[in-house]
Scaffold this motif. Structure first.
Motif, PDB file in Angstrom:
ATOM      1  N   PRO A 299      -1.475  26.871  -1.957  1.00  0.00           N
ATOM      2  CA  PRO A 299      -2.192  27.720  -1.230  1.00  0.00           C
ATOM      3  C   PRO A 299      -3.123  28.779  -2.098  1.00  0.00           C
ATOM      4  CG  PRO A 299       0.258  28.247  -1.090  1.00  0.00           C
ATOM      5  CD  PRO A 299      -0.246  27.055  -2.034  1.00  0.00           C
ATOM      6  N   ALA A 300      -4.325  28.874  -1.532  1.00  0.00           N
ATOM      7  CA  ALA A 300      -4.850  29.873  -2.116  1.00  0.00           C
ATOM      8  C   ALA A 300      -4.500  31.351  -1.419  1.00  0.00           C
ATOM      9  CB  ALA A 300      -6.817  29.630  -1.849  1.00  0.00           C
ATOM     10  N   MET A 301      -4.565  32.124  -2.225  1.00  0.00           N
ATOM     11  CA  MET A 301      -5.092  32.611  -3.554  1.00  0.00           C
ATOM     12  C   MET A 301      -4.356  32.451  -4.403  1.00  0.00           C
ATOM     13  SD  MET A 301      -8.169  33.168  -4.797  1.00  0.00           S
ATOM     14  CE  MET A 301      -8.245  33.212  -6.399  1.00  0.00           C
ATOM     15  N   GLY A 302      -2.954  33.078  -4.266  1.00  0.00           N
ATOM     16  CA  GLY A 302      -2.021  32.976  -5.467  1.00  0.00           C
ATOM     17  C   GLY A 302      -1.625  31.774  -6.115  1.00  0.00           C
ATOM     18  N   GLY A 303      -1.603  30.709  -5.389  1.00  0.00           N
ATOM     19  CA  GLY A 303      -1.362  29.260  -5.990  1.00  0.00           C
ATOM     20  C   GLY A 303      -2.371  28.515  -6.629  1.00  0.00           C
ATOM     21  N   VAL A 304      -3.515  28.920  -6.624  1.00  0.00           N
ATOM     22  CA  VAL A 304      -4.684  28.148  -7.242  1.00  0.00           C
ATOM     23  C   VAL A 304      -4.344  27.973  -8.984  1.00  0.00           C
ATOM     24  CG1 VAL A 304      -7.070  28.135  -7.876  1.00  0.00           C
ATOM     25  CG2 VAL A 304      -6.412  28.943  -5.416  1.00  0.00           C
ATOM     26  N   VAL A 305      -4.195  29.108  -9.623  1.00  0.00           N
ATOM     27  CA  VAL A 305      -3.966  28.888 -11.116  1.00  0.00           C
ATOM     28  C   VAL A 305      -2.823  28.132 -11.324  1.00  0.00           C
ATOM     29  CG1 VAL A 305      -3.786  29.970 -13.108  1.00  0.00           C
ATOM     30  CG2 VAL A 305      -5.601  30.923 -11.617  1.00  0.00           C
TER      31      VAL A 305
ATOM     32  N   ALA B 274      -5.127  18.343  -8.898  1.00  0.00           N
ATOM     33  CA  ALA B 274      -4.642  19.626  -8.229  1.00  0.00           C
ATOM     34  C   ALA B 274      -5.708  20.268  -7.603  1.00  0.00           C
ATOM     35  CB  ALA B 274      -4.050  20.671  -9.200  1.00  0.00           C
ATOM     36  N   ILE B 275      -5.316  20.359  -5.940  1.00  0.00           N
ATOM     37  CA  ILE B 275      -6.301  21.084  -5.098  1.00  0.00           C
ATOM     38  C   ILE B 275      -5.722  22.008  -4.373  1.00  0.00           C
ATOM     39  CG2 ILE B 275      -7.588  18.638  -4.625  1.00  0.00           C
ATOM     40  CD1 ILE B 275      -6.033  18.268  -2.167  1.00  0.00           C
ATOM     41  N   PHE B 276      -6.350  22.906  -3.502  1.00  0.00           N
ATOM     42  CA  PHE B 276      -5.964  23.979  -2.721  1.00  0.00           C
ATOM     43  C   PHE B 276      -6.478  23.767  -1.374  1.00  0.00           C
ATOM     44  CE2 PHE B 276      -9.495  25.458  -5.364  1.00  0.00           C
ATOM     45  CZ  PHE B 276     -10.151  26.258  -4.529  1.00  0.00           C
ATOM     46  N   VAL B 277      -5.415  24.645  -0.536  1.00  0.00           N
ATOM     47  CA  VAL B 277      -5.912  24.895   0.831  1.00  0.00           C
ATOM     48  C   VAL B 277      -6.303  26.339   0.777  1.00  0.00           C
ATOM     49  CG1 VAL B 277      -4.525  23.085   1.908  1.00  0.00           C
ATOM     50  CG2 VAL B 277      -3.805  25.441   1.727  1.00  0.00           C
ATOM     51  N   GLU B 278      -7.082  26.619   1.745  1.00  0.00           N
ATOM     52  CA  GLU B 278      -7.431  28.138   1.840  1.00  0.00           C
ATOM     53  C   GLU B 278      -7.629  28.484   3.251  1.00  0.00           C
ATOM     54  OE1 GLU B 278     -11.913  28.619   0.261  1.00  0.00           O
ATOM     55  OE2 GLU B 278     -11.537  26.515   0.025  1.00  0.00           O
TER      56      GLU B 278
ATOM     57  N   VAL C  97       2.725  23.559  -4.538  1.00  0.00           N
ATOM     58  CA  VAL C  97       2.992  24.603  -5.843  1.00  0.00           C
ATOM     59  C   VAL C  97       2.719  26.162  -5.246  1.00  0.00           C
ATOM     60  CG1 VAL C  97       2.700  25.391  -8.108  1.00  0.00           C
ATOM     61  CG2 VAL C  97       3.004  23.177  -7.615  1.00  0.00           C
ATOM     62  N   GLU C  98       3.523  27.134  -5.269  1.00  0.00           N
ATOM     63  CA  GLU C  98       3.117  28.480  -5.269  1.00  0.00           C
ATOM     64  C   GLU C  98       3.343  29.211  -6.495  1.00  0.00           C
ATOM     65  OE1 GLU C  98       2.281  30.558  -2.520  1.00  0.00           O
ATOM     66  OE2 GLU C  98       3.477  29.567  -0.698  1.00  0.00           O
ATOM     67  N   ASP C  99       2.948  30.470  -6.463  1.00  0.00           N
ATOM     68  CA  ASP C  99       3.283  31.564  -7.591  1.00  0.00           C
ATOM     69  C   ASP C  99       4.680  31.903  -7.151  1.00  0.00           C
ATOM     70  OD1 ASP C  99       1.982  32.970  -5.627  1.00  0.00           O
ATOM     71  OD2 ASP C  99       0.951  34.103  -6.899  1.00  0.00           O
TER      72      ASP C  99
ATOM     73  N   ARG D 199       5.091  26.736   3.921  1.00  0.00           N
ATOM     74  CA  ARG D 199       5.328  25.971   5.200  1.00  0.00           C
ATOM     75  C   ARG D 199       3.840  25.774   5.764  1.00  0.00           C
ATOM     76  NH1 ARG D 199       9.582  29.456   5.777  1.00  0.00           N
ATOM     77  NH2 ARG D 199       8.363  30.613   7.593  1.00  0.00           N
ATOM     78  N   GLU D 200       2.962  26.722   5.802  1.00  0.00           N
ATOM     79  CA  GLU D 200       1.648  26.383   6.307  1.00  0.00           C
ATOM     80  C   GLU D 200       0.914  25.500   5.379  1.00  0.00           C
ATOM     81  OE1 GLU D 200      -0.213  30.396   6.577  1.00  0.00           O
ATOM     82  OE2 GLU D 200       1.024  30.989   8.253  1.00  0.00           O
ATOM     83  N   CYS D 201       1.217  25.701   4.345  1.00  0.00           N
ATOM     84  CA  CYS D 201       0.552  24.742   3.251  1.00  0.00           C
ATOM     85  C   CYS D 201       1.026  23.060   3.458  1.00  0.00           C
ATOM     86  CB  CYS D 201       0.602  25.247   1.879  1.00  0.00           C
ATOM     87  SG  CYS D 201      -0.201  24.013   0.629  1.00  0.00           S
ATOM     88  N   ILE D 202       2.285  23.061   3.538  1.00  0.00           N
ATOM     89  CA  ILE D 202       2.808  21.780   3.855  1.00  0.00           C
ATOM     90  C   ILE D 202       2.311  21.176   5.065  1.00  0.00           C
ATOM     91  CG2 ILE D 202       5.110  20.751   4.421  1.00  0.00           C
ATOM     92  CD1 ILE D 202       6.133  22.641   2.146  1.00  0.00           C
ATOM     93  N   GLY D 203       2.438  22.050   6.178  1.00  0.00           N
ATOM     94  CA  GLY D 203       1.689  21.441   7.426  1.00  0.00           C
ATOM     95  C   GLY D 203       0.488  20.881   7.315  1.00  0.00           C
ATOM     96  N   VAL D 204      -0.556  21.615   6.615  1.00  0.00           N
ATOM     97  CA  VAL D 204      -2.001  20.813   6.293  1.00  0.00           C
ATOM     98  C   VAL D 204      -1.791  19.566   5.721  1.00  0.00           C
ATOM     99  CG1 VAL D 204      -3.794  21.149   5.202  1.00  0.00           C
ATOM    100  CG2 VAL D 204      -3.042  23.107   6.304  1.00  0.00           C
TER     101      VAL D 204
END
Length: 195
Positions: free
Chosen positions: A71-77, A90-94, A117-119, A128-133
Motif C-alpha cells: 500500500p502507498a505511501m508507507g509501503g512503497v520503498v 514489486a508494485i503498489f496500490v494507492e 508488504v507494509e512498513d 486488509r484493504e491492500c489484500i482486498g484489492v
C-alpha cells in the motif's frame, strides 16, 4: 537480525519517536515509528529488508512468490526493496478518492502468489484493504510482511503476518487517553500529517 538490532536501526535513524502521536487509524500513541527515516538510507533499507526476506523465505518454505504488492505511501520503498531481495516485481496500490486501487499500468496476473508488504502494521486496516484489492484482481495473497508489527501479533490481516520485529505499543481512542499522554500536545506525523 533480532528485535534489538531492528530497534537499534530505527534509533540510529532517528525514527523511533516518543511523545503524543495521532496515528493514521485515528488512535493515539506515545510512540511513533517514522519508517521513511529508516528507509531513506539505502544500506539500512537493504539490511532490514534482507533480514525480512530471509524470515519470509523461512516461513513460506519452498513455495515461491510471484509478486510483492504494497500500500502507498508507507509501503512503497519497503515493497520495492522486498521485491529486489525476493527477485520478483514489486508494485503498489494507492488511494483514489479514499479507496485503494491499482494504477500506473500495474496488473496482477490471475493466480499470482502475492506477498503484501507494509512498513508498519498497527491495526491491519491498510493491509486488509491492500489484500482486498489483490484478491479482487485475481491474485492470491500467501502472506503479509512488515518491518514492524506494533500490534504485537494482535492485528488480523486475514493471512499470516511475518514481521521483522513485534512491539507492544499502546494505542488509545482520543477520548480514552491516560492522563500523562493527554497532558502532551498531539501531533500527526507521517505522510498524512505534520512533518
Amino acid at each position: 537480525m533480532d528485535q534489538a538490532q531492528v530497534l537499534d536501526e530505527f534509533r540510529a535513524a532517528g525514527a523511533l519517536l516518543e511523545g503524543h502521536f495521532i496515528l493514521t487509524s485515528g488512535l493515539r500513541s506515545p510512540m511513533y515509528l517514522q519508517c521513511a527515516r529508516v528507509l531513506m538510507d539505502p544500506r539500512r533499507a537493504e539490511r532490514l529488508c534482507a533480514a525480512l526476506a530471509a524470515k519470509v523465505r523461512d516461513a513460506l518454505g519452498a513455495d515461491p512468490i510471484d509478486l510483492v504488492v504494497s500500500p502507498a505511501m508507507g509501503g512503497v520503498v519497503v515493497g520495492y526493496e522486498m521485491g529486489r531481495q525476493m527477485g520478483v516485481p514489486a508494485i503498489f496500490v494507492e488511494r483514489v478518492d479514499g479507496t485503494f486501487a491499482l494504477r500506473r499500468g500495474f496488473d496482477i496476473p490471475q493466480g499470482a502468489r502475492c506477498l503484501m508488504v507494509e512498513d508498519v502494521v498497527t491495526t491491519g486496516l491498510s493491509s486488509r484493504e491492500c489484500i482486498g484489492v489483490i484478491e479482487a484482481l485475481g491474485g492470491r495473497v500467501v502472506a503479509g510482511a512488515s518491518l514492524i508489527d506494533r500490534s504485537d501479533g494482535k492485528a488480523d490481516i486475514g493471512v499470516p503476518l511475518i514481521p521483522l520485529a513485534r512491539l507492544a505499543v499502546p494505542s488509545y481512542p482520543a477520548d480514552a487517553l491516560p492522563p500523562d499522554l493527554a497532558a502532551i500536545p498531539a501531533i500527526k506525523p507521517g505522510s498524512r500529517g505534520l512533518k
